[in-house]
Design an enzyme around this catalytic site. Structure first.
Site, short mmCIF file in Angstrom:
data_model
loop_
_atom_site.label_atom_id
_atom_site.label_comp_id
_atom_site.label_asym_id
_atom_site.label_seq_id
_atom_site.Cartn_x
_atom_site.Cartn_y
_atom_site.Cartn_z
N GLY A 1 5.94 -4.47 2.40
CA GLY A 1 5.70 -4.26 4.00
C GLY A 1 6.45 -5.29 4.47
O GLY A 1 7.29 -5.98 4.11
N SER A 2 6.26 -5.57 5.96
CA SER A 2 6.92 -6.59 6.53
C SER A 2 6.37 -8.03 6.25
O SER A 2 5.31 -8.08 5.87
CB SER A 2 6.80 -6.13 8.01
OG SER A 2 5.49 -6.51 8.65
N GLY B 1 2.77 -9.28 5.83
CA GLY B 1 2.63 -10.10 4.31
C GLY B 1 1.84 -11.44 4.48
O GLY B 1 0.97 -11.85 3.72
N GLU C 1 6.09 -8.02 -1.59
CA GLU C 1 7.44 -7.52 -1.33
C GLU C 1 7.87 -7.52 -0.14
O GLU C 1 7.09 -6.28 0.60
CB GLU C 1 7.99 -6.37 -2.37
CG GLU C 1 7.63 -6.49 -3.68
CD GLU C 1 8.68 -7.50 -4.41
OE1 GLU C 1 9.51 -7.88 -3.54
OE2 GLU C 1 8.58 -7.73 -5.50
N GLU D 1 15.85 -8.89 11.11
CA GLU D 1 15.85 -7.88 10.44
C GLU D 1 15.94 -6.44 11.36
O GLU D 1 15.05 -6.07 11.85
CB GLU D 1 14.73 -7.80 9.38
CG GLU D 1 15.01 -6.57 8.46
CD GLU D 1 13.67 -6.34 7.57
OE1 GLU D 1 12.50 -6.55 8.15
OE2 GLU D 1 14.09 -5.87 6.35
P1 NAD Z 1 4.14 -2.92 7.49
O1 NAD Z 1 3.78 -4.25 7.11
O2 NAD Z 1 3.92 -2.53 9.04
O3 NAD Z 1 3.44 -1.95 6.79
C1 NAD Z 1 3.11 -2.09 5.45
C2 NAD Z 1 1.94 -1.24 5.18
O4 NAD Z 1 0.86 -2.27 5.23
C3 NAD Z 1 1.37 -0.10 5.66
O5 NAD Z 1 0.62 0.76 4.86
C4 NAD Z 1 0.35 -0.51 6.76
O6 NAD Z 1 -0.55 0.55 6.99
C5 NAD Z 1 -0.21 -1.71 6.06
N1 NAD Z 1 -0.80 -2.62 6.77
C6 NAD Z 1 -0.52 -2.91 8.32
N2 NAD Z 1 -1.14 -3.90 8.78
C7 NAD Z 1 -1.99 -4.43 7.82
C8 NAD Z 1 -2.72 -5.78 7.40
N3 NAD Z 1 -3.00 -6.51 8.45
N4 NAD Z 1 -3.11 -5.75 6.13
C9 NAD Z 1 -2.98 -4.99 5.04
N5 NAD Z 1 -2.07 -4.10 5.26
C10 NAD Z 1 -1.67 -3.66 6.54
O7 NAD Z 1 5.70 -2.39 7.01
P2 NAD Z 1 6.41 -1.16 7.37
O8 NAD Z 1 6.69 -1.31 8.65
O9 NAD Z 1 5.74 -0.13 6.68
O10 NAD Z 1 7.58 -1.25 6.57
C11 NAD Z 1 8.82 -2.09 6.93
C12 NAD Z 1 8.74 -3.39 6.28
O11 NAD Z 1 8.68 -3.42 4.94
C13 NAD Z 1 10.36 -3.96 6.32
O12 NAD Z 1 10.13 -5.38 6.93
C14 NAD Z 1 10.99 -3.94 5.07
O13 NAD Z 1 11.94 -5.07 4.93
C15 NAD Z 1 9.61 -4.32 4.43
N6 NAD Z 1 9.85 -3.66 2.89
C16 NAD Z 1 10.04 -4.42 1.77
C17 NAD Z 1 10.30 -4.09 0.66
C18 NAD Z 1 10.41 -5.19 -0.57
O14 NAD Z 1 10.41 -4.45 -1.62
N7 NAD Z 1 10.64 -6.33 -0.55
C19 NAD Z 1 10.57 -2.69 0.24
C20 NAD Z 1 10.30 -1.76 1.12
C21 NAD Z 1 10.14 -2.29 2.61
#
Ligand code: NAD
Length: 470
Positions: free
Chosen positions: A220-221, A225, A242, A374
């Site tokens: 995720g973001s 992270g 990631e 980003e």
């Molecule tokens: P996000 O961080 O908002 O959410 C990702 C996941 O985390 C979701 O399932 C969400 O419900 C959960 N989440 C939200 N708050 C949380 C917390 N406090 N603790 C634990 N989990 C929590 O990201 P997104 O908007 O779903 O995805 C987009 C981002 O992900 C972009 O920044 C993108 O670059 C990144 N991404 C990275 C990779 C990689 O392999 N490096 C791959 C895909 C996406």
């Protein structure tokens, strides 16, 4: 009302009182509702995963390989239904949804071929030291919304093969295809080994802090992270993160503009730009800048943006309102600053759906928000460079370090540049290529640890060294 889509805990499909509504980003209409799990469901899922761990980890690795192969077969047998649902909830065109589903099956087969053989570290007159890999235990897997099925499958494949059990949470924006797949595969895996719970953003922090969880695999973001890392620190859970990226593509002057533009275009605009490893900053040598820019604009004018379930659509909507508003904000900022648009830049027509036109910007400065941040959307900033040193410095001037690419006819020159980039992956003359056999992970604030390949699999294990004194 019982949900059509249910969660899986200890082999049972379950419902909850609370629910989450899932909408189609192409028309903003409700598709369905899913369970909104909380602490009680999480506790049950973690307990089930812990109870199933010993038996699962004691199985020979070939039995666990077979489970991955069975899941791959089920995915392929249900390709069409999964693909249609994925387009409806995620927005990507049918063709790209079919690729994601097909790749998920291929991925599992590839991952199943990996090994965790013991390694002899010392074999001397004094002693024999053998390093073996033991699974960490219960994994909490947290998945984003851009590739919901592929990323769920990647986490599931590594965790199960390593001998771990898991509790997996899809994104609240895209849980449907994951829950459908879970229902299809549940009889192939012993109860408790795989648990899948949907829930809102409140559920992630509960998972990462849960004392019964031994490892968190998070995609995720970067902002989230960091919260995951903080939360997991309490009991030193193992982590693979990631995270985000702001990947640079560098185009050298010896390329053929037309050929490179084709690949370059899709490296930025596939999945409406919502890919961690999309080309988010494109640096083109000044000698070839105008020619490549013209080709990119030409392609953008031919590709149709629309509802991914319609024929001929090449790019779908942004997946959710929050992200749509962010991309619109970055475009508005570029307008306010007076940057030049080569194409696009007019989102927000008064129609339902989170559509952003394919947008290409002409040489915005390095400190422009669209360059420095980003964007995670279909907006491609093109920047001119004149020297290799200059472009390497600019590419590395980022807190992110996920991936990058160099486009060149002279591949030796490209490799020389690649070796100076501060990223976990660099492609020469391609982009977006990942493999279950090849490690992938970010430098700097793009990640922690790696996924895929033997290295990724080892992330689901502890090293244990057994030394026999001779
Ligand atoms: P996000 O961080 O908002 O959410 C990702 C996941 O985390 C979701 O399932 C969400 O419900 C959960 N989440 C939200 N708050 C949380 C917390 N406090 N603790 C634990 N989990 C929590 O990201 P997104 O908007 O779903 O995805 C987009 C981002 O992900 C972009 O920044 C993108 O670059 C990144 N991404 C990275 C990779 C990689 O392999 N490096 C791959 C895909 C996406």
């Amino acid at each position: 009302m019982p949900h059509t889509y249910k969660c899986l805990i200890n082999g049972e499909l379950i419902n909850t009182q609370a629910n989450l509504t899932v909408i189609n980003p192409a028309n903003e209409k409700t598709i369905d509702q899913v369970p909104d799990c909380g602490a009680a469901e999480l506790d049950k899922a973690v307990q089930a995963a812990a109870a199933a761990f010993r038996a699962w980890s004691n199985k020979p690795i070939d039995a666990r390989r077979a489970a991955l192969m069975n899941i791959a077969e089920i995915i392929e047998s249900n390709q069409d239904e999964l693909m249609r649902l994925l387009t409806a909830e995620q927005g990507k065109p049918h063709e790209q949804a079919a690729q994601e589903i097909g790749l998920s099956a291929l991925w599992l087969r590839g991952a199943a071929s990996l090994d965790l053989d013991d390694q002899i570290m010392e074999d001397s007159d004094e002693r024999l030291s053998r390093l073996r890999r033991v699974p960490v235990g219960v994994v909490a897997a947290i998945v984003p919304w851009n590739f919901p099925v592929l990323m769920a499958v990647q986490k599931l494949g590594s965790a199960l093969l390593a001998g771990c059990t898991l509790v997996l949470k899809p994104s609240p924006f895209t849980p449907l295809t994951t829950l459908l797949l879970t229902e299809l595969i549940r009889d192939t895996i012993p109860a408790g080994v795989l648990n899948v719970i949907s829930g809102g953003d409140h559920l992630g922090p509960l998972m990462t802090a849960h004392p019964g969880v031994d490892k968190v695999s998070f995609t995720g973001s970067t902002a989230t992270g960091k919260k995951v890392m903080e939360n997991a620190a309490g009991d030193l859970k193992r982590l693979t993160l990631e995270l985000g990226g702001n990947d640079a593509s560098i185009v050298l002057p010896d390329v053929d503009a037309k050929t490179v533009a084709q690949s370059l275009f899709w490296s930025s605009f596939s999945n409406a730009g919502q890919i961690c490893i999309a080309a988010k900053r494109v640096y083109i040598h000044e000698d070839i800048y105008d020619a490549v820019a013209a080709e990119l604009v030409d392609i953008a004018n031919q590709v149709k943006v629309g509802d991914g379930s319609e024929q001929g659509v090449g790019v779908g909507p942004i997946q959710n309102k929050r992200q749509f508003e962010r991309v619109c904000e970055l475009i508005q900022d570029a307008k306010d600053q007076g940057y030049k648009f080569l194409v696009g830049g007019e989102p927000g027509e008064d129609i339902p759906g989170y559509f952003v036109p394919l947008t290409i910007l002409d040489n915005p400065p390095e400190n422009a928000r669209i360059v420095a941040e980003e964007q995670f959307g279909p907006v491609m900033p093109l920047m001119k460079f004149s020297s290799v040193d200059e472009v390497i410095r600019k590419a590395n001037d980022s807190d992110y370090g996920l991936a990058g690419a160099v486009w060149a006819t002279d591949t030796d020159a490209a490799v020389e540049i690649a070796e100076q980039l501060e990223t976990g992956t660099v492609w020469i003359n391609e982009f977006l290529h990942l493999s279950p056999l090849v490690p992938f992970g970010g430098h700097k604030q793009s990640g922690f640890g790696a996924d895929f390949g033997r290295e990724g699999l080892e992330g689901y294990t502890y090293p244990q060294v057994i030394t026999v004194k001779r």
